[in-house]
Structures are given as structure tokens and as C-alpha cells.
Design an enzyme around this catalytic site. Structure first.
Site, PDB file in Angstrom:
ATOM      1  N   HIS A  91       0.844  -1.198   0.000  1.00  0.00           N
ATOM      2  CA  HIS A  91       0.000   0.000   0.000  1.00  0.00           C
ATOM      3  C   HIS A  91       0.880   1.250   0.000  1.00  0.00           C
ATOM      4  O   HIS A  91       0.672   2.173  -0.791  1.00  0.00           O
ATOM      5  CB  HIS A  91      -0.921  -0.018   1.220  1.00  0.00           C
ATOM      6  CG  HIS A  91      -1.583   1.289   1.530  1.00  0.00           C
ATOM      7  ND1 HIS A  91      -2.600   1.802   0.756  1.00  0.00           N
ATOM      8  CD2 HIS A  91      -1.374   2.195   2.518  1.00  0.00           C
ATOM      9  CE1 HIS A  91      -2.985   2.967   1.261  1.00  0.00           C
ATOM     10  NE2 HIS A  91      -2.248   3.239   2.326  1.00  0.00           N
ATOM     11  N   ASP A  94       6.862  23.092 -25.204  1.00  0.00           N
ATOM     12  CA  ASP A  94       6.833  21.708 -24.713  1.00  0.00           C
ATOM     13  C   ASP A  94       7.876  21.586 -23.619  1.00  0.00           C
ATOM     14  O   ASP A  94       8.503  22.572 -23.243  1.00  0.00           O
ATOM     15  CB  ASP A  94       7.142  20.716 -25.861  1.00  0.00           C
ATOM     16  CG  ASP A  94       6.551  19.331 -25.571  1.00  0.00           C
ATOM     17  OD1 ASP A  94       6.739  18.827 -24.445  1.00  0.00           O
ATOM     18  OD2 ASP A  94       5.889  18.758 -26.454  1.00  0.00           O
ATOM     19  N   SER A 140      11.723   8.962 -11.793  1.00  0.00           N
ATOM     20  CA  SER A 140      11.578  10.257 -11.106  1.00  0.00           C
ATOM     21  C   SER A 140      12.738  11.180 -11.418  1.00  0.00           C
ATOM     22  O   SER A 140      12.550  12.386 -11.592  1.00  0.00           O
ATOM     23  CB  SER A 140      11.534  10.093  -9.596  1.00  0.00           C
ATOM     24  OG  SER A 140      10.723   9.051  -9.244  1.00  0.00           O
ATOM     25  N   SER A 175      -1.432  27.421  -3.519  1.00  0.00           N
ATOM     26  CA  SER A 175      -1.108  28.817  -3.806  1.00  0.00           C
ATOM     27  C   SER A 175      -1.664  29.277  -5.145  1.00  0.00           C
ATOM     28  O   SER A 175      -1.680  30.474  -5.428  1.00  0.00           O
ATOM     29  CB  SER A 175       0.410  29.012  -3.799  1.00  0.00           C
ATOM     30  OG  SER A 175       0.956  28.535  -2.598  1.00  0.00           O
ATOM     31  N   HIS A 189      15.111  12.113  13.009  1.00  0.00           N
ATOM     32  CA  HIS A 189      13.917  12.155  13.861  1.00  0.00           C
ATOM     33  C   HIS A 189      12.993  10.969  13.591  1.00  0.00           C
ATOM     34  O   HIS A 189      12.057  10.740  14.327  1.00  0.00           O
ATOM     35  CB  HIS A 189      13.165  13.497  13.741  1.00  0.00           C
ATOM     36  CG  HIS A 189      12.539  13.758  12.416  1.00  0.00           C
ATOM     37  ND1 HIS A 189      12.391  15.014  11.891  1.00  0.00           N
ATOM     38  CD2 HIS A 189      12.023  12.934  11.490  1.00  0.00           C
ATOM     39  CE1 HIS A 189      11.800  14.942  10.712  1.00  0.00           C
ATOM     40  NE2 HIS A 189      11.564  13.694  10.453  1.00  0.00           N
ATOM     41  N   THR A 192       6.879  26.485   7.382  1.00  0.00           N
ATOM     42  CA  THR A 192       5.559  25.925   7.088  1.00  0.00           C
ATOM     43  C   THR A 192       4.474  26.834   7.642  1.00  0.00           C
ATOM     44  O   THR A 192       3.445  27.061   6.989  1.00  0.00           O
ATOM     45  CB  THR A 192       5.438  24.511   7.677  1.00  0.00           C
ATOM     46  OG1 THR A 192       6.624  23.780   7.360  1.00  0.00           O
ATOM     47  CG2 THR A 192       4.244  23.782   7.104  1.00  0.00           C
TER      48      THR A 192
END
Lengths: 533, 193
Positions: free
Chosen positions: A78, A107, A171, A269, A303, A329
Site C-alpha cells: 500500500h 513543450d 523520477s 497557492s 527524527h 511551514t
């Protein structure tokens, strides 16, 4: 030169391939964008079905439907399918469709590479999903692939590793293409600080991809050689250290979570100013905030592993660095709210999803802050609290932004308005059910329910049942999304070029649906200025 | 003309970005030695100090402190060996070389090779704890049914932090990677070399 280009295009048009060959050989950014988006939608449903199996088994304590090994392979698969198959390709799909349109380019910079980076993905996921039918079953050691557990994977192991390699290659190719497009293909006059934020966040994401995915490729290659070629990177007997894998993995893994969420910031945004009918508040601070988040993402990896044993100084450093991310953030969330402040807001489906994104992502951000505080993380580590946290930032964060973006640009892609009633129904069903699904998992985690287990103590039964009910409703609601997309692609009210009253940006200056070739001639300076406002 | 300029700019950028990709791939591997150095410097993961016998001889004993050193042993799953310390703990002065012994037995019906991996707790003490002689420095072959007693000579640096009065040395025996490899070859029907 421009005449030659036009001539070349007409020539190309005349020999336009049809049927499946068109899709196999296309180098058009819109075709490739569509393929990415359709692929990721399919993966979203495959990964979603796995989630349904997980929630079904967890509906009641005890083992009812699947055996523990299969349950573990469901949680593992998953995650892999949703991260590498649904969210990441969906962002690349958005980038393919929108980046050239937004910067006034004809393009992508490297169209052939573009085709190739998409077509690797079906092979990668054939390898990965094929493991479900192998003797020994699919990988079940968690998507984080920690050794020595992952080395116990059966015949699926090399398939898992090579699937990860392929996804990574895809990627990286996509990221290189997007950087080259934005750096070299911008229309004259489109300066960096005029770029729409979606383009900015994607540029930063692309650099994160290039810097972090190769590290993952290295880590899984080490796993592969440890298993088959007698190396001892993570094998204590040979002088290696399994904890080192966690360090290398999370050096990739933490930037990866921002790869999944930064483009979502770009989408929010774009949508919020449109429906608040005000320019985005604090454009440049948005750019700098995204860049600082990206920088910080490389120095907070440990962390994820506070409990493995670390010197106190290390725990303090990673705690402070982690909590520091809340500052940029917070700047972003503040700017979105300030954009809405005193705006003439209307609440079409994309706006509803965007507002829900801001609210629910912030909840996920706050639980992230809690997890970032070392002493309390020892309680939360590996519990359902973590599961609740990352589903709030990924489902109601990344996925909500993807859905919002889809409704927002769907009229531009298809030339038709989507069914607003259906969209709103989809929104309300999803938003209520997703909270029923994930909010109780906070309670389960705080009460001590560990993640990745098929069975649990009876005191967790009630909230698990509530969570599962929310899960089934959320899963079913997504069928409305597909129905809405199909309906919109097939017909509906004609969309204008601008589509939304408050929409600004170059993509809204071309007709809807966007013609196969756009900006063969770069837009002039006044169009760019008008688009930016 | 514009198109050619863009194409060469693209090519240059792609080469640079692929360079970054290659660099980051190597960085992943570079983390391995970096991690080991980091562990040695900080004592992370209980990596012990590396004093040699000659260096250890130069240390002045600190008769005013007494440190309890405890010994813990374990055998990793799949290795049919017994492994125990012949003394569970000793009390030593920092700066004094101490000799202790461990006993290991191969209960299997075949000859096997093992490798012991040491670790010291607490982490803050690890780099002040040095072994000048240890069976863990080399792989240990044991014939089927053989029992062997092996020595460890260690010294605690007098610079050991003041708050530490108890140090645990733990060993885990693993099957040496080479033998594990050979066995799986035999199991897989590959020619026995």
C-alpha cells in the site's frame, strides 16, 4: 526560424500516429501528462484496495480475513504503491501538463526523455505488483525496507529492489526534464520571481529528487549485494550495521516526504487566490519558505529513528532542526489564510478541497511537531499516532491538493466544466469520512496500539471499527471522483479560456481544451504581466 | 538559431544534473565509511576504543576508582553454538590491563566458522574501553562438537567520564558470512568449492 518551426509542426501533425502507437511514441507534454495522471489514478485505486483490505482486517480484533503475512505485505505494498505509484507520478503528470503552459514554453525541454520516464513506470509496477503472485508472497517487511527483516523476503526481494530502481530512474529523469524546462524554456520576460508558485515548488521538488533518490538507489543496491553477493553493509557478522541502513534510508526518506508535499503547496497557492479573488499574499516569502523547507529536510532525517539509540547531542540537534521546519511551514499557512482574508470568496469544489487541505494539513503538521519532540516521540514511535500523522499530511495534504488541482484544471484539460454538484458531494463525503477514518487513529496511537499489526488487544476495538467505517466510506467516495472525471471528459458545459473568474496565469490565456500545441510562439510581455497581476 | 542555443543549454544542464545524480549515488556509499568514523569518534553503537597494547602500557593506573565490568553473550539465530563468559563480572581499576575468558562450543555436526561482534554500553563509556587482545578480531573456526576457551584482554582509559561506574561488554556470535554463503550454495545445488 519560427516559420521553420511552424512548418515542422504541421509536418508532424500530418503523420500523427493513432491508437496505441500515439501513446507509446508521443513526445507531447500534454499526452504524457495525461498518461501520468491516468496511471497514477489507477495506482491510487490499486493502493486504495490494499488499504480497504487492511481496514477490513482491522475492523474487529482477531484474525478474520487474511493471514498476518499477507496483511504485512498489504501495508508494505500500500505504501509503495501510493508513494511511488500514485502521488509522485501524479505530481509529474501535473508538471507535464502545466509547467510548459505556465511558463509559456511550447513543450518540455527533453520530450523524448519525457516519454521514456513515463514508460518506465508500467514496467516498474509490473515488477512490484507481480510479487503478489509469487511463492513467498509480496514484500512484507514495511516500505522502509529495514534489514535484516527485509532480507527475509522470498523470491520477491530482487523484484522489489529493481522496481525501486526503475521508479527512481523515472523520477530522476522527470526531475531533470522539469529543471531543464524551467531554466531554459521560459518565455522571454518570464523571470524567476514571476514564476507561478506551482512551478517554483516543482523546481525545488526536482532538486530534492535529484539529491535524494540516488541515495535510496544506493541503499537498496547495498541491500541487494548484501543478500546475493556476500557484502556486509548491514550485516553485523561481517562488520556492518543494520542501523546504518536507517540513516541512509531516511537521508532519502525525509526529503521524500517534502517531494510529496511541496507541489501541493504550489497547488494551494494557485487555487486560493483564484477563488478569494486576491493576489497571493507574500509571494516571495512563499518561495523562500519552500526553499528553506527543502534545505532543512536534509538535516532532520534522524527524527525517524530517535529510539534506535543516539547520543543526547544528536537527539537534541535533530529535534531542534525538526521543530524549526514549523517556521517556514507556518509562514505558508499564514500566507494562505491572509490571502483569503477579506477576499470575495466563492466555494467551488477546487476551493473547498484547497481550504480543507490548509486546515487538515495543518493538523498533520501539528502532530508532526509532537512527533519531532524527542522525549515524547519515545511514546508515539511506531504507534498508530504516526499512522494518523502521515495520513493527515499525505491524504488530506498531498492527495487533497491533487484532487483540488484536478477539479481546478480539468476544464482546461477537457474543455468541459465538471459536474459541480457531483464535485461537492465528493468533497463532503470525502472530508467527513477521511476524518472519521484517521482522527481516531490518534487516540489509538496514544493508547499504545502499534502500527503494522493484523490483530490487536480488545481495548482498541471501538476506535478501529469507527476508523474502518470511515475508511470504507472514503474509499467508496473516490468512485465519485472517477465518475466526475469521466463525465467531464465526455462532455458538459463548454469551458471558457479563463474558466474561473479570478484565474490568472498563462495557462488561462490559451483556449479550453488546451490545443495540442501551445506557445509555439512565446507569449508577449503584456500577456505575461497580465497573467501575473 | 534560438532552438540550437536552447538545445546546447539543455545538453549542458542535463550533463550537470546527471553529475549531481552520480555524486549523490556515491554519497550514499560514502555514508558507510563516514558512519563508521562517526561511530568510532562518538562511541555510537558501542564501538570500542582502539588502544594498542603499547599505548595501553603507557597509561597510568588509577587506583582510586573501581569500575564494574559485566559480560553479556548471545548467539545469533541459526548458529547452533553455546557461548558464555567464564566470569559474569569483574571489578577493575582504570588503566590496568585485565584478562578474562569466554567459552564457546559448536553443537553442530559440521565444522563451522563464527564471528563475534562486540558492543559496549553505555555509549559514553564505549570509546574509553579498549580491547588489546580479543577473539573477536578474527573469525573463529570450531570443529563439530569442539569446545574452546578464548581470552579477552581489555583496559579502561582513566579518562572515563566520572559518572560511569559500570560498563557492560556484550558479544554476539554470528555465523561468518563466508560459511553462510557456502552453505546456501550447497543448499542451492551449486558445486561445492
Amino acid at each position: 526560424m519560427s516559420q521553420a518551426a511552424t512548418h515542422h509542426d504541421t509536418h508532424h501533425e500530418a503523420h500523427h500516429a493513432t491508437g496505441i502507437t500515439r501513446w507509446l511514441t508521443t513526445t507531447n507534454h500534454k499526452d504524457i501528462g495525461t498518461m501520468y495522471l491516468v496511471f497514477s489514478l489507477i495506482m491510487f485505486f490499486i493502493g486504495g484496495s490494499m488499504a480497504m483490505i487492511i481496514r477490513l482486517e482491522l475492523f474487529q480484533p482477531g484474525l478474520q480475513f487474511v493471514n498476518p503475512q499477507f496483511f504485512n505485505s498489504m501495508t508494505t505494498m500500500h505504501a509503495l504503491v501510493m508513494i511511488f505509484g500514485a502521488v509522485m507520478p501524479a505530481w509529474t503528470g501535473f508538471a507535464n501538463w502545466l509547467v510548459p503552459l505556465m511558463i509559456g514554453a511550447p513543450d518540455m525541454a527533453l520530450p523524448r526523455l519525457n516519454n521514456w520516464s513515463f514508460w518506465i513506470l508500467p514496467f516498474a509496477f509490473t515488477l512490484l505488483l507481480g510479487t503478489l503472485f509469487m511463492p513467498g508472497g509480496a514484500p512484507a517487511g514495511g516500505w522502509t525496507m529495514y534489514p535484516p527483516l527485509v532480507l527475509q523476503t522470498g523470491e520477491a526481494f530482487p523484484f522489489l529492489i529493481f522496481a525501486v530502481h526503475f521508479m527512481g530512474a523515472s523520477s530522476i529523469a522527470g526531475a531533470i526534464n522539469i529543471i531543464a524546462t524551467v531554466f531554459n524554456m521560459r518565455a522571454p520576460g518570464m523571470t524567476l520571481m514571476k514564476l507561478p508558485l506551482f512551478v517554483w515548488t516543482w523546481i525545488i521538488t526536482a532538486f530534492l529528487l535529484i539529491a535524494s533518490i540516488p541515495v535510496l538507489a544506493g541503499a537498496v543496491t547495498m541491500l541487494l549485494t548484501d543478500k546475493f553477493f556476500g557484502t556486509s553493509f548491514f550485516n553485523a557478522a561481517g562488520g556492518g550495521d543494520p542501523v546504518m541502513f536507517q540513516h541512509i534510508f531516511w537521508f532519502f526518506g525525509h526529503p521524500e516526504v517534502y517531494i510529496l508535499i511541496l507541489p501541493a503547496f504550489g497547488i494551494a497557492s494557485a487555487i486560493i487566490p483564484t477563488f478569494a479573488r486576491k493576489p497571493l499574499f507574500g509571494y516571495s516569502s512563499m518561495v523562500y519558505a519552500a526553499a528553506s523547507i527543502a534545505f532543512l529536510s536534509f538535516i532532520v532525517w534522524a527524527h525517524h529513528m530517535f529510539t534506535v539509540g543516539m547520543p543526547l547531542a544528536g537527539e537534541l540537534f535533530f529535534m531542534y532542526a525538526t521543530v524549526l521546519i514549523a517556521v517556514p511551514t507556518g509562514v505558508k499557512v499564514f500566507n494562505w489564510v491572509a490571502t483569503m482574508w477579506q477576499g470575495s470568496m466563492t466555494f467551488e469544489t477546487p476551493m473547498l478541497f484547497a481550504i480543507a487541505f490548509v486546515v487538515l494539513f495543518t493538523i498533520g503538521g501539528f502532530s508532526g511537531l509532537m512527533l519531532g519532540v524527542t522525549p515524547v516521540d519515545f511514546q508515539y514511535h511506531d504507534t498508530y499516532f504516526v499512522v494518523a500523522h502521515f495520513h493527515y499530511v499525505l491524504v488530506t495534504g498531498a492527495v487533497y491538493a491533487l484532487i483540488a488541482g484536478t477539479y481546478f484544471w480539468l476544464p482546461k484539460w477537457t474543455g468541459h466544466m465538471y459536474d459541480e454538484k457531483l464535485g461537492k458531494l465528493h468533497f463532503w463525503l470525502s472530508t467527513i469520512s477521511v476524518n472519521v477514518l484517521f482522527f481516531p487513529q490518534h487516540f489509538l496511537g496514544l493508547a499504545g496500539m502499534p502500527r503494522r499489526i493484523p490483530d490487536y488487544a480488545v481495548q482498541f476495538a471501538d476506535w478501529n471499527m469507527v476508523s474502518s467505517i470511515g475508511g470504507f466510506v472514503f474509499g467508496a467516495s473516490q468512485l465519485l471522483f472517477v465518475w466526475g472525471i469521466v463525465k467531464c471528459a465526455r462532455g458538459g458545459e463548454k469551458a471558457t479560456a479563463q474558466v474561473w473568474e479570478g484565474a490568472h496565469g498563462l495557462e488561462w490565456t490559451v483556449p479550453s481544451p488546451a490545443p495540442y500545441h501551445t506557445f509555439s510562439e512565446p507569449p508577449d510581455a503584456s500577456t505575461i504581466e497580465g497573467g501575473m497581476r | 538559431m534560438q532552438r540550437n542555443v536552447t538545445q546546447s543549454a539543455n545538453r549542458r544542464l542535463v550533463v550537470q544534473l546527471l553529475g549531481v545524480t552520480a555524486l549523490m549515488f556515491s554519497f550514499g556509499y560514502a555514508l558507510v565509511p563516514l558512519y563508521n568514523v562517526f561511530c568510532e569518534v562518538t562511541g555510537l553503537n558501542g564501538k570500542t576504543g582502539q588502544l594498542t597494547q603499547a599505548q595501553a602500557d603507557k597509561l597510568l593506573p588509577d587506583k582510586t576508582r573501581e569500575i564494574t565490568v559485566e559480560f553479556v553473550t548471545g548467539v545469533n539465530a541459526g548458529l547452533p553454538w553455546d557461548f558464555r563468559p567464564l566470569q559474569t563480572k569483574v571489578v577493575v581499576n582504570p588503566g590496568v590491563v585485565t584478562l578474562v575468558s569466554f567459552e564457546m562450543t559448536n553443537r553442530a555436526t559440521i565444522n563451522m566458522i563464527g564471528q563475534a561482534i562486540p558492543s559496549v554500553a553505555p555509549q559514553t563509556a564505549a570509546r574509553y574501553f579498549s580491547k588489546t587482545e580479543c577473539f573477536c578480531f578474527t573469525q573463529q573456526p570450531l570443529a563439530a562438537g569442539e569446545t574452546k576457551t578464548v581470552p579477552v584482554r581489555f583496559i579502561i582509559d582513566p579518562k572515563l567520564p566520572k559518572d560511569v561506574d559500570r560498563v557492560t561488554l556484550s558479544y554476539t556470535f554470528f555465523e561468518a558470512p563466508q560459511t553462510a554463503q557456502q552453505e546456501s550454495n550447497i543448499a542451492g545445488g551449486a558445486p561445492n568449492t
